[in-house]
Design a protein around this motif. Structure first.
Motif, PDB file in Angstrom:
ATOM      1  N   MET A 284       0.822  -1.202   0.000  1.00  0.00           N
ATOM      2  CA  MET A 284       0.000   0.000   0.000  1.00  0.00           C
ATOM      3  C   MET A 284       0.858   1.254   0.000  1.00  0.00           C
ATOM      4  SD  MET A 284      -2.925   1.013   2.744  1.00  0.00           S
ATOM      5  CE  MET A 284      -1.753   1.447   4.001  1.00  0.00           C
ATOM      6  N   ILE A 285       1.906   1.227   0.805  1.00  0.00           N
ATOM      7  CA  ILE A 285       2.780   2.400   0.861  1.00  0.00           C
ATOM      8  C   ILE A 285       3.513   2.580  -0.460  1.00  0.00           C
ATOM      9  CG2 ILE A 285       4.826   3.378   1.971  1.00  0.00           C
ATOM     10  CD1 ILE A 285       3.804   2.252   4.580  1.00  0.00           C
ATOM     11  N   LEU A 286       3.886   1.483  -1.085  1.00  0.00           N
ATOM     12  CA  LEU A 286       4.553   1.585  -2.381  1.00  0.00           C
ATOM     13  C   LEU A 286       3.610   2.140  -3.439  1.00  0.00           C
ATOM     14  CD1 LEU A 286       6.682  -1.677  -2.389  1.00  0.00           C
ATOM     15  CD2 LEU A 286       7.554   0.659  -2.496  1.00  0.00           C
ATOM     16  N   VAL A 287       2.344   1.761  -3.372  1.00  0.00           N
ATOM     17  CA  VAL A 287       1.368   2.302  -4.316  1.00  0.00           C
ATOM     18  C   VAL A 287       1.242   3.810  -4.122  1.00  0.00           C
ATOM     19  CG1 VAL A 287      -1.097   2.372  -4.833  1.00  0.00           C
ATOM     20  CG2 VAL A 287       0.077   0.174  -4.644  1.00  0.00           C
ATOM     21  N   ILE A 288       1.186   4.218  -2.846  1.00  0.00           N
ATOM     22  CA  ILE A 288       1.082   5.660  -2.561  1.00  0.00           C
ATOM     23  C   ILE A 288       2.323   6.382  -3.071  1.00  0.00           C
ATOM     24  CG2 ILE A 288       1.031   7.372  -0.702  1.00  0.00           C
ATOM     25  CD1 ILE A 288      -0.579   5.273   0.924  1.00  0.00           C
ATOM     26  N   LEU A 289       3.483   5.803  -2.812  1.00  0.00           N
ATOM     27  CA  LEU A 289       4.715   6.435  -3.269  1.00  0.00           C
ATOM     28  C   LEU A 289       4.783   6.455  -4.791  1.00  0.00           C
ATOM     29  CD1 LEU A 289       7.340   4.932  -0.768  1.00  0.00           C
ATOM     30  CD2 LEU A 289       6.265   7.190  -0.710  1.00  0.00           C
TER      31      LEU A 289
END
Lengths: 310, 251
Positions: A284-289
């Motif tokens: 999820m954090i990678l998607v946001i980044l």
């Protein structure tokens, strides 16, 4: 009719990927041969221990990372490096010293990875080592830590996780949970008992497994350095959160199901659930980044993969 | 006319590139180490293995009169789980009462183990050992002991301090190791000293002072009792019981 002379470039000035691959392959084979007994012990430990069983997946994850990063790895092979030889010797010296006169198992095992790094640097150059670091990190996370060192390392997260779990579960209606020593003792209208009864390190477990998931998911694609840095910062909080979700899930299943207290279903469910949660949080954090990538960075990644990892 | 590279020329370049000095040396190092490292290390270990050294005076004969702040009692220790598979027969586990003016005494347990063979496994430390039973660690840090009687050789002695909670009791534990004439608070430091080349013999000893206190009570006084116990017991152990440093190096 034109005469065109093909000039043979001096051998020393041009790196030859095929030759580089052969060098790396031979040194890797020698490394495997030399440390096969130790690697076998790691595999046996992973096979027999719940805490380290995730390491059985390391060969597959390593091959996947190699495959996904094959272009950038092949592109990185350059001249050999004398520094690699120095690193290899340093790793071997550390391995020897941690065997005699000192006897430190885990540092000795880590030296095995250092020698591998030295071999990569020696055979393929600095850039290749840099792009191989995620794989080396994954291998390092698969090395079992001795029980004593592990117990010392997890004192604080173990205690804090148990306290937080006790506090959260105690808020549930009709449930009373107290922490006696390391035991989460519960009382409901239906029954009483202990959550995760008999489980060692119930407050802190599978921490390296969560980190290994993070390493894999971050480096399975080529990402900008700033994304890697952000993921390094969030790796530990995600690991601790996933660990807490594990014991919390275990507690909820114990409280709200009719399963026997010794049943393995809550443990398995909590384990699988927490590993999945760790994966989801990292992703999820990678998607946001990824959504924050500037258009120019996106183009750079598409066109020149090696530039994105600098 | 385009002149193409002959296979032999290209193969020669590739061969020379493969057999570069760095690669040859690296491969040679792996081969030599793979065959020779383990046998050499085994020989070195056999050649320089440290010898055991017995304690000068059994721990059970500790002179309690030399601990001015404490009176030995015959009450069993209140803190459970102290004695585990400690790996030695040279053990002192004694309950003392802390003299505190006119008030009621408070218990302090002195738990000392001595290992004559430096090749023995360094035992579990309390923060690991007790957690295997019904114990949780609430605090774990280091503390410095001032021991005037040993100040000339050991101006500052560091020890580990922890607060442990069991279901019905709590305790403050201060512990450290004596190893071949030095004091260390960390198990890995002990192993480092034991492995260090130089001395012909070696020993190590774990010294714990355990002060139980009531749940909810301020632990500071219990910590101070444990510290005082070590401050008074260490000189007695060094002067009466542990081997002299000079005897560790004698041929």
């Amino acid at each position: 009719m034109s005469n065109t002379t093909a000039t043979i470039p001096p051998a020393a000035s041009m790196p030859k990927p095929g030759v580089g691959l052969m060098r790396i392959g031979i040194l890797l084979a020698l490394w495997l041969w030399m440390f096969l007994p130790s690697l076998r012990i790691f595999a046996e430990t992973a096979y027999s221990s719940r805490e380290w069983s995730y390491a059985l997946a390391t060969p597959l994850l390593t091959l996947l990372l190699l495959y996904r990063r094959r272009a950038i790895l092949l592109d990185s092979i350059s001249h050999e490096s004398w520094w690699g030889l120095a690193l290899l010797l340093l790793g071997l010296a550390g391995y020897a010293m941690m065997t005699w006169p000192f006897s430190f198992g885990y540092p000795r095992d880590l030296c095995i990875i250092v020698t591998l790094a030295g071999a990569i640097l020696a055979a393929g150059g600095r850039k290749l080592l840099k792009h191989s670091l995620p794989i080396l990190l994954l291998l390092a996370l698969s090395i079992p830590i001795s029980a004593r060192i592990f117990s010392r390392l997890i004192i604080t997260p173990d205690t804090m996780t148990l306290r937080l779990t006790q506090f959260m579960l105690d808020q549930l209606p009709g449930v009373n949970v107290i922490l006696e020593g390391p035991d989460l003792r519960f009382t409901t209208s239906a029954r009483t008992g202990i959550i995760a009864m008999g489980e060692p390190h119930r407050g802190a477990s599978l921490l390296q497994a969560y980190l290994a998931i993070g390493v894999f998911i971050v480096f399975v694609r080529i990402r900008p350095a700033w994304q890697v840095l952000v993921m390094c910062i969030v790796a530990l909080p995600i690991t601790l959160l996933a660990n807490w979700l594990r014991i919390l899930t275990w507690g909820l299943m114990t409280l709200y199901t009719e399963l026997d207290l010794a049943s393995s279903i809550p443990r398995i469910t909590a384990t699988v659930g927490s590993l999945t949660a760790a994966y989801a949080m990292f992703a999820m954090i990678l998607v946001i980044l990824g959504g924050l990538l500037m258009e120019s960075e996106r183009e750079d990644i598409d066109e020149a993969p090696e530039a994105a990892d600098d | 006319m385009t002149e193409s590279l002959s296979p032999s020329a290209d193969g020669g370049i590739r061969g020379r590139a493969l057999l570069s000095p760095v690669f040859l040396i690296a491969a040679g190092v792996f081969v030599v180490a793979g065959f020779g490292l383990e046998p050499v290390l085994q020989r070195l270990e056999a050649r320089y293995r440290k010898e055991p050294i017995a304690i000068r005076r059994p721990l059970a004969q500790l002179d309690a009169a030399r601990l001015p702040s404490f009176i030995p009692t015959h009450r069993p220790p209140k803190f459970s789980g102290v004695l585990r598979d400690v790996g030695t027969d040279e053990i002192l586990l004694k309950n003392f009462e802390f003299r505190q003016g006119q008030g009621p005494g408070r218990d302090v347990i002195l738990f000392v183990t001595y290992y004559a063979d430096p090749n023995d496994k360094v035992p579990h430390t309390p923060e690991v050992c007790y957690r295997q039973s019904d114990t949780i660690i609430e605090q774990f840090t280091t503390t410095t002991l001032e021991v005037p009687a040993l100040a000339s050789q050991h101006p500052q002695i560091q020890a580990h301090m922890l607060i442990m909670r069991q279901p019905k009791s709590t305790a403050a534990i201060v512990y450290l190791f004596a190893v071949s004439g030095e004091f260390k608070y960390d198990r890995e430091q002990v192993r480092w000293v034991l492995g260090r080349p130089g001395l012909k013999r070696g020993y190590f000893s774990k010294i714990e002072a355990i002060s139980p206190f009531a749940v909810g009570e301020d632990p500071s006084q219990a910590i101070e009792r444990s510290r005082r116990m070590l401050q008074e017991a260490l000189p007695v152990l060094v002067e009466d019981h542990y081997p002299l440093v000079t005897s560790l190096a004698q041929p």
